[in-house]
Design an enzyme around this catalytic site. Structure first.
Site, short mmCIF file in Angstrom:
data_model
loop_
_atom_site.label_atom_id
_atom_site.label_comp_id
_atom_site.label_asym_id
_atom_site.label_seq_id
_atom_site.Cartn_x
_atom_site.Cartn_y
_atom_site.Cartn_z
N CYS A 84 0.80 -1.22 0.00
CA CYS A 84 0.00 0.00 0.00
C CYS A 84 0.84 1.27 0.00
O CYS A 84 0.61 2.18 -0.79
CB CYS A 84 -0.99 0.00 1.16
N HIS A 137 -2.06 1.29 7.07
CA HIS A 137 -2.55 1.15 5.71
C HIS A 137 -2.88 2.52 5.15
O HIS A 137 -3.33 3.41 5.88
CB HIS A 137 -3.79 0.26 5.69
N HIS A 153 -5.57 1.09 -3.54
CA HIS A 153 -4.65 0.64 -2.49
C HIS A 153 -4.24 -0.79 -2.79
O HIS A 153 -4.79 -1.42 -3.70
CB HIS A 153 -5.31 0.76 -1.11
#
Length: 181
Positions: A84, A137, A153
């Site tokens: 990510c 993330h 992502h």
């Protein structure tokens, strides 16, 4: 013993979307993001305006979208595998905008914004899985459709995909949005 030390050092140096439990007490509201050459250490550094033209935003998004379908690879930054923060790092670097490589460090850059202020090119940060006490993330906003924020992502199961913030998992894991462009 020395055969174990070298791989251990390599693994520790390749941090990506993982995050430590340590937090800084003094959070920066804004930070300088360097644009220009391939390395941030150069003489002609300029500070990036938070109102970067739409064309730059679109270019960053277009670069990220070329990785759709790329498999997940921890620490990856290529079509062979991407994580990510690698996706976001490479996408911004394609426009000579240098962000930190790790999602928790990216979350210290730019300005924190409210969800109703989010634009294409902004970053969404999440606290996922077993590590809900730390940012681990990041996603890049690619569109806002029907009251849903779409972001690109890299996930461990599906690789690079576009998801909606209205999906239960992502909405529950959402922590903050930031603008660096």
């Amino acid at each position: 013993m020395k055969y174990l030390l070298i791989p251990l050092l390599i693994i520790l140096s390749l941090q990506s979307c993982k995050s430590s439990k340590l937090r800084r007490k003094n959070k920066e509201k804004t930070a300088k993001i360097i644009i220009g050459s391939k390395t941030p250490e150069f003489n002609n550094a300029i500070e990036l305006s938070s109102n970067k033209p739409r064309s730059t935003r679109k270019s960053v998004i277009s670069y990220a979208e070329q990785f759709l379908g790329t498999p997940y690879k921890w620490g990856g930054t290529t079509k062979r595998g991407m994580d990510c923060s690698g996706l976001v790092f490479e996408s911004f670097q394609s426009e000579n905008i240098f962000l930190p490589r790790i999602s928790r460090d990216m979350a210290k850059k730019g300005d924190k914004i409210k969800l109703n202020e989010v634009l294409e090119g902004d970053l969404l940060f999440f606290k996922t899985g077993n590590r809900r006490d730390a940012i681990n993330h990041v996603g890049l906003v690619v569109a806002i459709r029907n009251n849903d924020i779409k972001f690109i992502h890299a996930t461990t199961r599906e690789g690079v995909i576009i998801s909606g913030l209205n999906e239960t998992y992502w909405l529950n894991a959402f922590f903050q949005a930031r603008r660096v462009l």
